[in-house]
Scaffold this active site. Structure first.
Site, PDB file in Angstrom:
ATOM      1  N   ASP A 140      -0.415  -4.011  11.831  1.00  0.00           N
ATOM      2  CA  ASP A 140      -1.716  -4.661  11.750  1.00  0.00           C
ATOM      3  C   ASP A 140      -2.724  -3.712  12.372  1.00  0.00           C
ATOM      4  O   ASP A 140      -2.411  -3.034  13.361  1.00  0.00           O
ATOM      5  CB  ASP A 140      -1.722  -6.003  12.474  1.00  0.00           C
ATOM      6  CG  ASP A 140      -2.899  -6.870  12.043  1.00  0.00           C
ATOM      7  OD1 ASP A 140      -3.197  -6.911  10.836  1.00  0.00           O
ATOM      8  OD2 ASP A 140      -3.514  -7.518  12.901  1.00  0.00           O
TER       9      ASP A 140
ATOM     10  N   PHE B  17     -10.805   4.137   2.474  1.00  0.00           N
ATOM     11  CA  PHE B  17     -11.028   2.744   2.093  1.00  0.00           C
ATOM     12  C   PHE B  17     -11.538   1.985   3.303  1.00  0.00           C
ATOM     13  O   PHE B  17     -11.576   2.503   4.423  1.00  0.00           O
ATOM     14  CB  PHE B  17      -9.733   2.114   1.561  1.00  0.00           C
ATOM     15  CG  PHE B  17      -8.580   2.158   2.533  1.00  0.00           C
ATOM     16  CD1 PHE B  17      -8.383   1.139   3.454  1.00  0.00           C
ATOM     17  CD2 PHE B  17      -7.704   3.234   2.546  1.00  0.00           C
ATOM     18  CE1 PHE B  17      -7.337   1.180   4.361  1.00  0.00           C
ATOM     19  CE2 PHE B  17      -6.651   3.289   3.453  1.00  0.00           C
ATOM     20  CZ  PHE B  17      -6.466   2.263   4.356  1.00  0.00           C
TER      21      PHE B  17
ATOM     22  N   ASN C  55       0.846  -1.184   0.000  1.00  0.00           N
ATOM     23  CA  ASN C  55       0.000   0.000   0.000  1.00  0.00           C
ATOM     24  C   ASN C  55       0.892   1.248   0.000  1.00  0.00           C
ATOM     25  O   ASN C  55       1.494   1.581   1.021  1.00  0.00           O
ATOM     26  CB  ASN C  55      -0.920  -0.015   1.223  1.00  0.00           C
ATOM     27  CG  ASN C  55      -1.939   1.106   1.220  1.00  0.00           C
ATOM     28  OD1 ASN C  55      -1.695   2.178   0.673  1.00  0.00           O
ATOM     29  ND2 ASN C  55      -3.084   0.855   1.845  1.00  0.00           N
TER      30      ASN C  55
END
Length: 218
Positions: A60, A177, A8
């Protein structure tokens, strides 16, 4: 040079706001099943360090809904793919309506750093592989000894957490997103924010800021 395990580019650009030299690396590490972000990121960082051989970052993140005891949390990506973002929002609001509470939630991000060396004691958690470091209370982490035994074959991983609180709303906004359209912070969903506005308050940005302070003295 820091290697950020991600595909990303948005994450890399966000990291560059806090760190001088960051390079993305595409590495498919084992994503263990856990109810907390720390062990997942720590396992990934160990595998990535063994693969790259240089200092690495693994993160994470997840959406933790108060009314569901933090679910979906570490399972956020899977739930997004299977149940869908709008359905999660519907369920959270329905649950809040039943209990008469505001549908509150928080985004959390844990960044794991590994460079093959041990770490001096700080308030941030250290994962030693057996999760003892991660399971310590905040007070115990601050006084933990660096001479604590390390599980054979494991290397210590430093963990940095960031979070941002908000509430679950009807989807709004075209940006961002994932769960961004249903997560409102100070009256605006993350999907309604510009990239700069989102980065300024994001859970990942806050974790990166804490890490950057540590790394500047590392």
């Amino acid at each position: 040079m820091l290697h950020y395990v991600t595909t990303n580019e948005g994450k890399v650009r966000e990291a560059e706001e806090y760190l001088d030299e960051v390079r993305a690396v595409d590495f498919d590490y084992t994503e263990v099943q856990a109810d907390d972000l720390g062990p997942i990121a720590a396992r990934g960082a160990r595998e990535a360090y063994a693969h790259v051989g240089d200092p690495v970052l693994v993160d994470d993140a997840g959406l933790f809904v108060d009314g569901f005891d933090g679910f979906p949390g570490p399972y956020s990506a899977y739930v997004e793919e299977t149940l869908g973002v709008e359905r999660v929002g519907d369920l959270a609001r329905d649950r809040a309506e039943e209990t008469g509470e505001t549908p509150r939630a928080q985004f959390k991000c844990t960044i794991a750093y590994c460079d093959g060396e041990d770490f001096a004691a700080t308030p941030d958690a250290v994962d030693y592989g057996d999760r003892r470091g991660h399971d310590l209370s905040a007070d115990d982490r601050a006084t933990a000894s660096t001479t604590d035994s390390v599980v054979a074959g494991d290397v210590p991983v430093k963990l940095f957490e960031g979070r941002v609180r908000g509430r679950i709303v009807e989807p709004r906004g075209e940006g961002g997103f994932g769960y961004d359209p249903i997560f409102e912070h100070d009256g605006t969903t993350l999907a309604e924010m510009s990239a700069a506005e989102k980065n300024a308050i994001s859970h990942r940005g806050r974790a990166l800021a804490t890490f950057a302070e540590f790394y500047a003295e590392r």
